[in-house]
Design an enzyme around this catalytic site. Structure first.
Site, mmCIF file in Angstrom:
data_model
loop_
_atom_site.group_PDB
_atom_site.id
_atom_site.type_symbol
_atom_site.label_atom_id
_atom_site.label_comp_id
_atom_site.label_asym_id
_atom_site.label_seq_id
_atom_site.Cartn_x
_atom_site.Cartn_y
_atom_site.Cartn_z
ATOM 1 N N ASP A 287 -3.241 7.649 2.648
ATOM 2 C CA ASP A 287 -4.336 8.563 2.244
ATOM 3 C C ASP A 287 -4.667 9.678 0.869
ATOM 4 O O ASP A 287 -5.369 10.399 0.617
ATOM 5 C CB ASP A 287 -5.837 8.414 3.386
ATOM 6 N N ASP B 124 -2.477 -2.356 -4.874
ATOM 7 C CA ASP B 124 -3.485 -2.719 -5.314
ATOM 8 C C ASP B 124 -5.055 -2.019 -5.516
ATOM 9 O O ASP B 124 -4.981 -1.322 -6.561
ATOM 10 C CB ASP B 124 -3.890 -3.952 -4.812
ATOM 11 N N TYR C 1 -0.713 -9.773 2.540
ATOM 12 C CA TYR C 1 -0.913 -10.988 1.210
ATOM 13 C C TYR C 1 -0.337 -11.948 1.591
ATOM 14 O O TYR C 1 -1.253 -12.934 1.395
ATOM 15 C CB TYR C 1 -1.301 -10.292 -0.204
ATOM 16 N N ASP D 188 -5.884 0.422 -8.650
ATOM 17 C CA ASP D 188 -6.859 0.885 -9.880
ATOM 18 C C ASP D 188 -7.560 2.174 -9.867
ATOM 19 O O ASP D 188 -8.705 2.502 -10.943
ATOM 20 C CB ASP D 188 -8.036 0.040 -8.619
ATOM 21 N N LYS E 229 2.294 4.360 5.212
ATOM 22 C CA LYS E 229 1.497 5.156 6.114
ATOM 23 C C LYS E 229 2.359 4.864 7.410
ATOM 24 O O LYS E 229 1.557 4.210 8.610
ATOM 25 C CB LYS E 229 0.055 4.216 6.461
#
Ligand code: IPM
Ligand code: MG
Length: 359
Positions: free
Chosen positions: A223, A247, A142, A251, A191
Site C-alpha cells: 500500500d 499486476d 493467480y 499498471d 504485505k
C-alpha cells in the site's frame, strides 16, 4: 541468424498492433541479414470461438517449441460470461505457466518527449522516472485454488495465495541480478503486516541479500509502494514483488510515464525462450479503428531481440527509431499533446520503420 517466432495476435487491438511489430521485425531482418520465421498461434477469445478453448494444447506446444513468443493482447466483453477456466485470460495464464516464464520484467521509464503526458506534477517528473518492476508470474493467488460454493445458505468464493520458498527464491534472484546490472537498489514489496506468504517472501529476500552484498535491499509494504510510486518515483531502481501486487503496481507505474500503450514486457524462465507482450489489454472499444498505439508491442519485439536472441544492436536500433519518431512530434491518440502530429496505428508503424537503419 534464423529465429522461429510464435505469434499470438489475440483479440481486440491485438492483431493491428502485432502487425506493426512484425513489419518492424521484418525490416530489422532485412537490414541485419536475419531470418525470422513466424508461426501463428490462436489464443484468447479468438481461440474460444474457433476451438472452444482459449489455448488448445497444440497451440501451447507451438509456443514452447519456438525460439520466443510475441503476443498482442487477449480478452474482451464478448467472452465475459464464459466460465472462469475457459476465459481468454485463462489461456494467457496457461501459456505463462506452460512456458515456465516465472519472471516478468516491466520497465517504467519516462520518455523525455512524453513528459507532458504524465499526470504527475512537473517537479516530480523532472526528478526522473526509470525503474523496473520484476513481477513473479506463475505463482501466488493467480495459480492457487479458485472455488465458489455454498455455505450457510449463501455463496462463498475462495482464492488461495500460496508461495513456496523456492518460488520466492528464483524470482528474488532475478530481482537482485537485475538490480546488480542497474543502480544496485532493490525494493522488495509485500504485505508482511498481514499475510503469511509475505512474511515468507520478506525472509527469503533477506536471506538472499547476504549473497548480494553489493545490492542495497529495502522492504516496502504494497500500500505504501502504491503511494510512493506517485509521490516520489525517482526513489525506485528495481522493485521485486509477487504476482498480483506486480499486476496492480505495474499498471500504476505505466500511467505515470504517460501511457500504458508505451510499455513493453518480457517474461522469462529457465530457458531463453521468452514471452514478449505489451502490458496493456485488448482495448475492444478501439479495435479495428487504427488508433491504437503499437509502440508497446514494437518495444516488446525489441526486448525479444535483446533478451532472447542476443541482438542488442538490433534492439537499440528499434528503441532509437521509436525515440526519433517521438522527437519528430508524431503521437498516437493516447499520447497526443498540444503541437504534436496525431497519427494512427499503421502510420506510427511506418514512421518507426522509416527511422530504422544500421548504425
Ligand atoms: C497483465 C494482465 C493479465 C494479468 C490479465 C489479462 C490476466 O492484466 O498482463 O497485467 O493480470 O496478468
Ligand atoms: Mg495487468
Amino acid at each position: 541468424m534464423t529465429k522461429n517466432i510464435a505469434v499470438i495476435r489475440g483479440d481486440g487491438i491485438g492483431p493491428e498492433i502485432v502487425e506493426q511489430a512484425l513489419k518492424v521485425l521484418n525490416k530489422v531482418a532485412e537490414i541485419y541479414g536475419h531470418t525470422f520465421n513466424y508461426t501463428d498461434v490462436d489464443m484468447g477469445g479468438c481461440a474460444i470461438d474457433k476451438w472452444g478453448n482459449p489455448l488448445p494444447e497444440e497451440m501451447l506446444k507451438k509456443c514452447v517449441e519456438s525460439d520466443s513468443v510475441l503476443l498482442g493482447a487477449v480478452g474482451g466483453e464478448k467472452w465475459n460470461s464464459v466460465p472462469g477456466d475457459m476465459r481468454p485470460e485463462k489461456g494467457l495464464l496457461r501459456l505463462r505457466a506452460g512456458m515456465g516464464v516465472y519472471s516478468n520484467n516491466r520497465p517504467a521509464k519516462i520518455w523525455k518527449q512524453l513528459a507532458d503526458a504524465s499526470p504527475l506534477k512537473k517537479e516530480i517528473v523532472d526528478k526522473g522516472i526509470d525503474f523496473i518492476i520484476v513481477r513473479e508470474l506463475i505463482g501466488g493467488i493467480y495459480f492457487g485454488e479458485h472455488k465458489t460454493d455454498e455455505e450457510n445458505g449463501e455463496k462463498k468464493a475462495v482464492d488461495v495465495l500460496a508461495y513456496t520458498e523456492s518460488e520466492i527464491e528464483r524470482i528474488g534472484r532475478i530481482g537482485f541480478e537485475t538490480a546488480r546490472k542497474r543502480n544496485k537498489r532493490l525494493c522488495s514489496v509485500e504485505k508482511s503486516n498481514v499475510l503469511d506468504s509475505s512474511r515468507l517472501w520478506k525472509a527469503v529476500m533477506h536471506r538472499l541479500a547476504e549473497e548480494y552484498p553489493d545490492v542495497e535491499l529495502s522492504d516496502m509494504l504494497v500500500d505504501n509502494c502504491a503511494m510512493q510510486i506517485v509521490k516520489n518515483p525517482a526513489q525506485f531502481d528495481v522493485i521485486v514483488t509477487e504476482n498480483m501486487f506486480g499486476d496492480i503496481l505495474s499498471d500504476e507505474a505505466s500511467m505515470i510515464t504517460g501511457s500504458i500503450g508505451m510499455i513493453p514486457s518480457s517474461s522469462l524462465g529457465a530457458s531463453s525462450c521468452g514471452l514478449y507482450e505489451p502490458i496493456h489489454g485488448s482495448a475492444p472499444d478501439i479495435a479495428g479503428m487504427d488508433i491504437a498505439n503499437p509502440i508497446g508491442t514494437i518495444l516488446s519485439a525489441a526486448m525479444m531481440l535483446r533478451y532472447s536472441f542476443d541482438m542488442p544492436e538490433e534492439a537499440d536500433a528499434i528503441e532509437n527509431a521509436v525515440s526519433a519518431v517521438l522527437d519528430d512530434g508524431f503521437r498516437t491518440a493516447d499520447i497526443m499533446s498540444d503541437g504534436c502530429k496525431k497519427v494512427g496505428c499503421c502510420e506510427m508503424g511506418k514512421l518507426i520503420i522509416s527511422k530504422l537503419e544500421r548504425k
